[in-house]
Every structure is written in structure tokens, then in C-alpha cells.
Motif scaffolding. Structure first.
Motif, PDB file in Angstrom:
ATOM      1  N   PHE A   8       0.871  -0.922  -0.671  1.00  0.00           N
ATOM      2  CA  PHE A   8      -0.014  -0.096  -0.462  1.00  0.00           C
ATOM      3  C   PHE A   8       1.206   1.295  -0.010  1.00  0.00           C
ATOM      4  N   ALA A   9       2.219   1.241   0.609  1.00  0.00           N
ATOM      5  CA  ALA A   9       3.244   2.246   0.703  1.00  0.00           C
ATOM      6  C   ALA A   9       3.375   2.330  -0.304  1.00  0.00           C
ATOM      7  N   LEU A  10       3.879   1.021  -1.141  1.00  0.00           N
ATOM      8  CA  LEU A  10       4.161   2.101  -2.730  1.00  0.00           C
ATOM      9  C   LEU A  10       2.714   2.162  -3.568  1.00  0.00           C
ATOM     10  N   PHE A  11       2.098   1.681  -3.506  1.00  0.00           N
ATOM     11  CA  PHE A  11       0.960   2.031  -4.492  1.00  0.00           C
ATOM     12  C   PHE A  11       1.103   3.726  -3.923  1.00  0.00           C
ATOM     13  N   ILE A  12       0.695   4.426  -3.524  1.00  0.00           N
ATOM     14  CA  ILE A  12       0.906   5.444  -3.155  1.00  0.00           C
ATOM     15  C   ILE A  12       2.285   6.357  -3.370  1.00  0.00           C
ATOM     16  N   VAL A  13       3.464   6.029  -2.972  1.00  0.00           N
ATOM     17  CA  VAL A  13       4.371   6.570  -3.930  1.00  0.00           C
ATOM     18  C   VAL A  13       4.561   6.269  -5.088  1.00  0.00           C
ATOM     19  N   LEU A  14       4.019   5.619  -5.597  1.00  0.00           N
ATOM     20  CA  LEU A  14       4.121   4.555  -7.392  1.00  0.00           C
ATOM     21  C   LEU A  14       3.068   5.851  -7.529  1.00  0.00           C
ATOM     22  N   MET A  15       1.631   6.034  -7.416  1.00  0.00           N
ATOM     23  CA  MET A  15       0.881   7.102  -7.876  1.00  0.00           C
ATOM     24  C   MET A  15       1.529   8.489  -7.757  1.00  0.00           C
ATOM     25  N   PHE A  16       2.253   8.841  -6.580  1.00  0.00           N
ATOM     26  CA  PHE A  16       2.398   9.939  -7.002  1.00  0.00           C
ATOM     27  C   PHE A  16       3.756  10.749  -7.777  1.00  0.00           C
ATOM     28  N   GLY A  17       4.840   9.641  -8.235  1.00  0.00           N
ATOM     29  CA  GLY A  17       5.561   9.958  -9.051  1.00  0.00           C
ATOM     30  C   GLY A  17       4.590  10.219 -10.554  1.00  0.00           C
ATOM     31  N   LEU A  18       3.765   8.639 -10.598  1.00  0.00           N
ATOM     32  CA  LEU A  18       3.161   8.970 -12.009  1.00  0.00           C
ATOM     33  C   LEU A  18       2.274  10.227 -12.219  1.00  0.00           C
ATOM     34  N   LEU A  19       2.025  10.233 -11.407  1.00  0.00           N
ATOM     35  CA  LEU A  19       0.890  11.736 -11.346  1.00  0.00           C
ATOM     36  C   LEU A  19       2.653  12.582 -11.271  1.00  0.00           C
ATOM     37  N   LEU A  20       2.929  12.476 -11.015  1.00  0.00           N
ATOM     38  CA  LEU A  20       4.146  14.494 -11.441  1.00  0.00           C
ATOM     39  C   LEU A  20       4.841  14.232 -12.934  1.00  0.00           C
ATOM     40  N   LYS A  21       4.945  12.691 -13.332  1.00  0.00           N
ATOM     41  CA  LYS A  21       5.912  13.296 -14.416  1.00  0.00           C
ATOM     42  C   LYS A  21       5.049  11.502 -15.612  1.00  0.00           C
ATOM     43  N   GLY A  22       3.268  12.153 -14.960  1.00  0.00           N
ATOM     44  CA  GLY A  22       2.128  11.744 -16.687  1.00  0.00           C
ATOM     45  C   GLY A  22       2.658  11.757 -17.624  1.00  0.00           C
ATOM     46  N   ASP A  23       2.727  13.391 -18.269  1.00  0.00           N
ATOM     47  CA  ASP A  23       3.432  14.055 -19.187  1.00  0.00           C
ATOM     48  C   ASP A  23       4.511  13.450 -19.570  1.00  0.00           C
ATOM     49  N   GLU A  24       6.009  13.450 -19.234  1.00  0.00           N
ATOM     50  CA  GLU A  24       7.039  12.716 -19.695  1.00  0.00           C
ATOM     51  C   GLU A  24       6.681  11.301 -19.876  1.00  0.00           C
TER      52      GLU A  24
ATOM     53  N   GLY B   5       3.804   9.871 -20.717  1.00  0.00           N
ATOM     54  CA  GLY B   5       3.247   9.899 -22.691  1.00  0.00           C
ATOM     55  C   GLY B   5       4.316  10.230 -23.617  1.00  0.00           C
ATOM     56  N   ARG B   6       5.098  10.916 -23.063  1.00  0.00           N
ATOM     57  CA  ARG B   6       4.613  11.480 -24.173  1.00  0.00           C
ATOM     58  C   ARG B   6       6.236  10.464 -24.583  1.00  0.00           C
ATOM     59  N   ALA B   7       6.972  10.300 -24.100  1.00  0.00           N
ATOM     60  CA  ALA B   7       7.656   8.787 -24.037  1.00  0.00           C
ATOM     61  C   ALA B   7       7.487   8.117 -24.627  1.00  0.00           C
ATOM     62  N   ALA B   8       5.335   7.634 -24.517  1.00  0.00           N
ATOM     63  CA  ALA B   8       5.307   6.224 -24.501  1.00  0.00           C
ATOM     64  C   ALA B   8       5.161   6.789 -26.168  1.00  0.00           C
ATOM     65  N   VAL B   9       4.915   7.470 -26.701  1.00  0.00           N
ATOM     66  CA  VAL B   9       4.084   7.812 -27.950  1.00  0.00           C
ATOM     67  C   VAL B   9       5.360   7.826 -29.276  1.00  0.00           C
ATOM     68  N   ALA B  10       6.133   8.263 -28.191  1.00  0.00           N
ATOM     69  CA  ALA B  10       7.545   8.386 -29.382  1.00  0.00           C
ATOM     70  C   ALA B  10       8.066   7.696 -30.750  1.00  0.00           C
ATOM     71  N   PRO B  11       7.965   6.860 -30.379  1.00  0.00           N
ATOM     72  CA  PRO B  11       7.927   5.591 -31.168  1.00  0.00           C
ATOM     73  C   PRO B  11       7.311   5.371 -32.530  1.00  0.00           C
ATOM     74  N   ILE B  12       5.719   6.254 -31.950  1.00  0.00           N
ATOM     75  CA  ILE B  12       5.136   5.744 -32.719  1.00  0.00           C
ATOM     76  C   ILE B  12       5.051   6.928 -34.369  1.00  0.00           C
ATOM     77  N   PRO B  13       5.085   6.033 -35.303  1.00  0.00           N
ATOM     78  CA  PRO B  13       5.032   7.140 -36.421  1.00  0.00           C
ATOM     79  C   PRO B  13       3.742   8.116 -36.516  1.00  0.00           C
TER      80      PRO B  13
END
Length: 373
Positions: free
Chosen positions: A151-167, A169-177
Motif C-alpha cells: 500500500f505504501a508502494l502504491f502511494i509512492v508510485l501514484m505520486f510519481g506517476l502524477l508528477l511525471k505523467g506528461d513525460e 506519455g511523451r516517451a510512450a508516444v515517441a516511437p510511434i509514426p
């Protein structure tokens, strides 16, 4: 002049795909290493994805990115605590009462049909149920420290994903034509709507079930009214059948002990007010942003995900099914356009005019050649 430019573009494309392959390979390796907490990671990823609009709304109201991510994390933490804490409390404090209720059931049940009496031996099933519940309670107690860490890991991960969500998303879309990014955006939209349906719709319906079920069970005289209400709220996540899985055993319990009045009351009132009313009262008001996934497909994804992946499959199963359905719809639109299945069948039954003309031309040419010969 175009040769070097074309070569540079091709090299950049190859470099992009090589980097994407490295990312995928490292992702698979990382997933293998983190296999024991992979469910927690997926859960945090899906919850953070749902909370990203909340963070964006807070940032637009003047908060910084970091503060908005922290506030959205607090919202997710409170929501998760509100969902899971009652389950933990109910399992921890009420397991003895559940065991006593199972042990109090008659070991034999007599059923009369057409003036013939049949005796059903329930002692062996009763013993198996007691053993299973005892083992489950012991396993749950031993797993509490691990669950706390996850549960503690879930909270830490959720905060990190919310803080760096845009980055991310950009990394996930980058290789796609660029020509295929509309497909990715369509699948992303379907994923967002499905997660909204799972988390927001289901949680709201579960809360409504809890609010309705508690006074009903209290009026019917159940001492463990809160525990039964929590169980009914949790079962709202099970599509189609939902809290009926709780109402049916309680009704059968009263039938087994010969209390037909109580069986009728809990059977009728439970099905109407606990299993049916929350869906009718809450779901239509919140469904405009949901994916609109048919109940049958949602049930397939729910059961398949649960049996294959465990508890996290409750979310991942319907999500994968929804994305698959969206991909099929995109393929059908790409190939068939707006034509319906009936239109396609009728068009296939009729021979295309061009083909008929080509056939006639070929026959005329063959006849002419034969005459010349």
C-alpha cells in the motif's frame, strides 16, 4: 540534394525503433524482476491515470505541478482507504461470527417435493467451508505486513506517476509514426473511459449500496449489518450478478433453518433495494463518460482477469477487453467504412459490375481470337 536528407531520415527512423526495442526489452526485464509487486504497479498506474484530470484541474486553479500531484495523491489515498479499510476491518473482526454462523447450520436438510421427503447431507460441505474460512483468515493475518508495504508502494508510485505523467506519455508516444498516432489516441480514450467506468462508476455504486444496505440489514435484525453491507458494496464490482451473490446465500441460510418469513423478506427486499436500486439510481447519472462496454463483455473481462491475474485482474481484465474491442472497431471502420454488416453481405451476394464487364470483354476477345485462327 535529396539523397543525404533521405538517408538521415531513414537513420533517425532506425534509431528511434532501436531505442523503442531497447525500452521494450528493459521493460520486460524490469517486469520480471518486479513480478511480485507488478499488480501494485498496474493498480497505481490505472488510478493515477484516472486522477490526472484532477491534478490538471488543481494546477489550473493556481497550484504548482508538485502541489497538484500531492493533492491528487491525497485524493487517491483517501479513496483507496475508504474502499479497502472497511474490508480489512470486516474480515479481521467478523470472521469468528461468520465461522459460528456456518457451524450453526444444520448438518442435514430435509426437502419435501410431491409428498416425497429427501434428506440432503450438508455436514461435509459445512466442514470444508469452515476449514476454508479458517485458512483464509490465517493467510490474511500473515499477509497484513506485506499488504501494508504494498500500500505504501502504491502511494509512492501514484505520486510519481502524477508528477511525471506528461513525460511518461511523451516517451510512450515517441516511437510511434505520426500516421498511426490517431490509433493510439483512440485506444487511450477508450482506456480512460473504461477506467472511469471501473473506478468512478463502480465505486459510486458501491457507496450507494453500502448506504442503502446498512439500514435495511439493521431493520431486518442482523447484528453484523455493517459487515454484510460492506460485503454487498464490494460485490457491486462483480458485473451482472453483484450483491445477489450475498443475498442468495443469506436467503438459503434462512430456508435451511426453517425461517421462511425471514428468507422471503431478505430475498425480496435485498434483491430490490441492495442488488437493483443502486444500479438504477446512480449508474445512469454518471455513465456519460464511461466506455459503454456491454455487460457481457465486462463480465468476460472481469472473470478472465480475476482467474488469470488475481485481484488486479478485476481492473486489467475489462480494460484489455475494452481496448481489444476498440481496436476491432478501428479495423472495421478502416476496411468497411460506415457500411453495416447487412450492407456488406448484400454487396458480396451481388457480382460487381466491373467484374462482369471484364468477364464479357474476356469472352469477346477469346471468341475474336478463335475466329481469326
Amino acid at each position: 540534394m535529396t539523397g543525404p536528407s533521405s538517408g538521415t531520415t531513414s537513420a533517425n527512423g532506425r534509431r528511434r525503433y532501436v531505442l523503442a526495442g531497447i525500452v521494450v526489452a528493459l521493460g520486460v526485464l524490469t517486469g520480471g524482476i518486479l513480478l511480485d509487486v507488478l499488480g501494485t504497479i498496474l493498480f497505481a498506474l490505472t488510478v493515477a491515470y484516472v486522477l490526472m484530470p484532477v491534478q490538471g484541474w488543481l494546477v489550473r486553479r493556481g497550484l504548482s505541478e508538485w502541489t497538484g500531484a500531492l493533492a491528487a495523491t491525497v485524493v487517491g489515498f483517501v479513496a483507496a482507504l475508504a474502499v479497502f479499510a472497511p474490508i480489512v476491518v470486516a474480515l479481521y473482526f467478523r470472521i469468528e461470527q461468520v465461522l459460528d454462523a456456518v457451524e450453526a447450520l444444520p448438518r442435514e436438510l430435509s426437502v419435501t417435493v410431491l409428498e416425497a421427503t429427501y434428506t440432503v447431507e450438508a455436514g461435509e460441505v459445512q466442514a470444508l467451508a469452515v476449514d476454508y474460512l479458517s485458512a483464509a483468515a490465517t493467510s490474511f493475518a500473515l499477509a497484513l505486513p506485506v499488504l501494508g508495504i504494498k500500500f505504501a508502494l502504491f502511494i509512492v508510485l501514484m505520486f510519481g506517476l502524477l508528477l511525471k505523467g506528461d513525460e511518461a506519455g511523451r516517451a510512450a508516444v515517441a516511437p510511434i509514426p505520426y500516421d498511426y498516432r490517431d490509433v493510439v489516441y483512440a485506444l487511450t480514450k477508450r482506456a480512460r473511459e473504461t477506467l472511469y467506468a471501473i473506478y468512478v462508476l463502480q465505486v459510486a455504486t458501491s457507496i450507494a449500496t453500502l448506504v442503502i444496505a446498512y439500514p435495511l440489514f439493521r431493520l431486518l435484525g442482523y447484528e453484523a449489518a455493517l459487515t454484510l453491507s460492506i460485503m454487498a458494496a464490494v460485490l457491486q464490482f462483480v458485473p451482472i450478478i453483484g450483491p445477489s451473490m450475498l443475498i442468495a446465500p443469506i436467503t438459503l441460510y434462512h430456508v435451511a433453518i426453517g425461517d421462511l418469513v425471514a428468507a422471503t423478506l431478505v430475498g425480496v427486499l435485498g434483491l430490490v433495494f441492495v442488488a437493483w436500486l443502486p444500479d438504477i439510481a446512480v449508474r445512469p447519472r454518471l455513465s456519460r463518460r464511461s466506455a459503454g462496454l456491454p455487460g457481457s463483455l465486462y463480465f468476460v473481462g472481469f472473470t478472465g482477469g480475476l482467474f488469470t491475474l488475481g485481484p488486479i485482474g478485476i481492473v486489467v481484465g475489462p480494460l484489455i477487453v475494452a481496448i481489444f474491442v476498440e481496436a476491432v472497431d478501428l479495423l472495421a471502420d478502416e476496411v468497411n467504412g460506415d457500411a453495416t454488416f447487412t450492407d456488406l453481405v448484400e454487396a458480396d451476394d451481388q457480382e460487381p459490375p466491373d467484374a462482369a464487364a471484364d468477364t464479357e470483354t474476356t469472352l469477346e476477345e477469346s471468341t475474336s481470337q478463335a475466329a481469326d485462327d
